[in-house]
Design a protein around this motif. Structure first.
Motif, mmCIF file in Angstrom:
data_model
loop_
_atom_site.group_PDB
_atom_site.id
_atom_site.type_symbol
_atom_site.label_atom_id
_atom_site.label_comp_id
_atom_site.label_asym_id
_atom_site.label_seq_id
_atom_site.Cartn_x
_atom_site.Cartn_y
_atom_site.Cartn_z
ATOM 1 N N ASP A 187 0.856 -1.170 0.000
ATOM 2 C CA ASP A 187 0.000 0.000 0.000
ATOM 3 C C ASP A 187 0.900 1.230 0.000
ATOM 4 O O ASP A 187 1.306 1.713 -1.035
ATOM 5 N N ILE A 188 1.284 1.681 1.216
ATOM 6 C CA ILE A 188 2.297 2.741 1.300
ATOM 7 C C ILE A 188 3.678 2.110 1.202
ATOM 8 O O ILE A 188 4.551 2.590 0.489
ATOM 9 N N ASN A 189 3.855 1.031 1.938
ATOM 10 C CA ASN A 189 5.086 0.249 1.850
ATOM 11 C C ASN A 189 4.838 -0.930 0.897
ATOM 12 O O ASN A 189 3.751 -1.512 0.906
ATOM 13 N N TRP A 190 5.881 -1.277 0.133
ATOM 14 C CA TRP A 190 5.708 -2.308 -0.889
ATOM 15 C C TRP A 190 6.774 -3.386 -0.780
ATOM 16 O O TRP A 190 7.901 -3.122 -0.371
ATOM 17 N N GLN A 191 6.378 -4.595 -1.148
ATOM 18 C CA GLN A 191 7.301 -5.718 -1.259
ATOM 19 C C GLN A 191 7.345 -6.148 -2.720
ATOM 20 O O GLN A 191 6.298 -6.466 -3.318
ATOM 21 N N ASP A 223 14.881 1.740 -0.157
ATOM 22 C CA ASP A 223 14.765 0.361 -0.634
ATOM 23 C C ASP A 223 15.697 -0.521 0.180
ATOM 24 O O ASP A 223 16.865 -0.168 0.391
ATOM 25 N N GLU A 224 15.183 -1.661 0.610
ATOM 26 C CA GLU A 224 16.005 -2.646 1.316
ATOM 27 C C GLU A 224 15.999 -3.931 0.495
ATOM 28 O O GLU A 224 14.968 -4.588 0.362
ATOM 29 N N SER A 233 23.525 -4.358 -1.262
ATOM 30 C CA SER A 233 23.447 -2.917 -1.485
ATOM 31 C C SER A 233 22.321 -2.589 -2.466
ATOM 32 O O SER A 233 21.838 -3.461 -3.197
ATOM 33 N N VAL A 234 21.917 -1.331 -2.476
ATOM 34 C CA VAL A 234 20.868 -0.883 -3.393
ATOM 35 C C VAL A 234 21.292 -1.120 -4.840
ATOM 36 O O VAL A 234 20.498 -1.596 -5.664
#
Length: 289
Positions: A187-191, A223-224, A233-234
């Motif tokens: 939603d606000i956070n995404w996987q 982003d993780e 790393s990103v």
């Protein structure tokens, strides 16, 4: 003396004639032999083609039975959306309706020259659909068993009708006998996740998992990334996603989400008409031919 010379010349002419006859006979024999070999090869190829055709017909017949057994649940998966599709309209019964009907795909994913049957179907949980895959082996349709890791344990690849929506693309990789499954949910956070599978016959093993947890709440935007459970790393994580998207050879089944074509580059890799997914009725018709 003249008679002797004539006799010698006559003998030489006979020898030349004999050689010509021998050469012509040899060439004729070779042509006949080559023709016979070609005919045998053609007949062998015809026999092989006929055998493959019969096997394909049997496989398709077995797949029709599988589809009919799962017809209700396949059609029950009715929240599949077009690329950049908007949220579903909810009717008074509380169910989501109006999705596209492209739940089924038929494609050779294990390299045995007989297509596999893939379809999404609704589970006992009315808001969850999962991917089923069948191959043709030993004269019957056999389900390809596979699993992916989840916080709650092992499960099949799923589409959940929750939050702002789930989107996914199931696609064949350019690398031989590979299958990829991308999905995003949030939603606000995404996987964002990519699962890579290697297929051998009726065995399908997970070989790589790439994840990106995008945090966008409370003014943060980070982003993780993880690859096979390890933090990266990103730049390494972003490259892993891009490389996996670049492997897309053929899109099989998908469901989109409004606006995601701006967030995730996989949606730029193909168009709706490029995907080979089809409705239940279209699959039955294709398999009946």
């Amino acid at each position: 003396m003249n008679r002797k010379i004539k006799k010698i010349r006559g003998g030489m002419m006979m020898n030349k004639l004999s050689k010509k006859i021998f050469i012509i006979t040899l060439i004729s024999a070779m042509i006949i032999s080559l023709t016979a070999c070609a005919n045998k090869a053609d007949k062998k190829q015809e026999s092989t083609d006929e055998k493959n055709k019969n096997e394909l017909k049997k496989a398709y017949s077995a797949y029709i039975d599988v589809l009919k057994e799962n017809e209700k649940d396949i059609k029950g998966y009715d929240w599949q959306q077009e690329i950049n599709g908007s949220r579903l309209n909810y009717l008074p019964d509380g169910e989501g309706h109006g999705g596209i009907d492209r739940q089924v795909a038929i494609s050779d994913i294990n390299g045995d020259e007989i297509p596999e049957l893939l379809f999404m179907k609704k589970t006992d949980n009315q808001y969850v659909a999962e991917l089923s895959i069948y191959t043709y082996e030993d004269g019957k349709a056999k389900e390809i068993k596979y699993s992916i890791p989840d916080e709650s344990g092992e499960m099949k690849f799923q589409d959940a009708q929750v939050a702002a929506g789930t989107s996914y693309v199931i696609y064949k990789g350019k690398e031989k006998n590979t299958l990829y499954a991308f999905n995003s949910i949030g939603d606000i956070n995404w996987q964002y996740k990519i699962y890579k599978f290697n297929i051998n016959g009726s065995e399908m093993k997970l070989s790589k998992v790439i994840k990106d947890r995008f945090i966008g709440d409370y003014g943060k935007s980070i982003d993780e990334y993880k690859i096979d459970g390890k933090d990266v790393s990103v730049s390494e994580g972003a490259k892993a996603f891009k490389d996996s998207f670049d492997e897309l050879e053929k899109s099989l089944i998908y469901s989109g989400r409004e606006g995601e074509d701006k967030d995730c580059s996989i949606w730029l890799k193909f168009k709706p008409d490029d995907a080979i997914s089809m409705s239940y009725e279209e699959a039955i018709k294709k398999l009946t031919k």
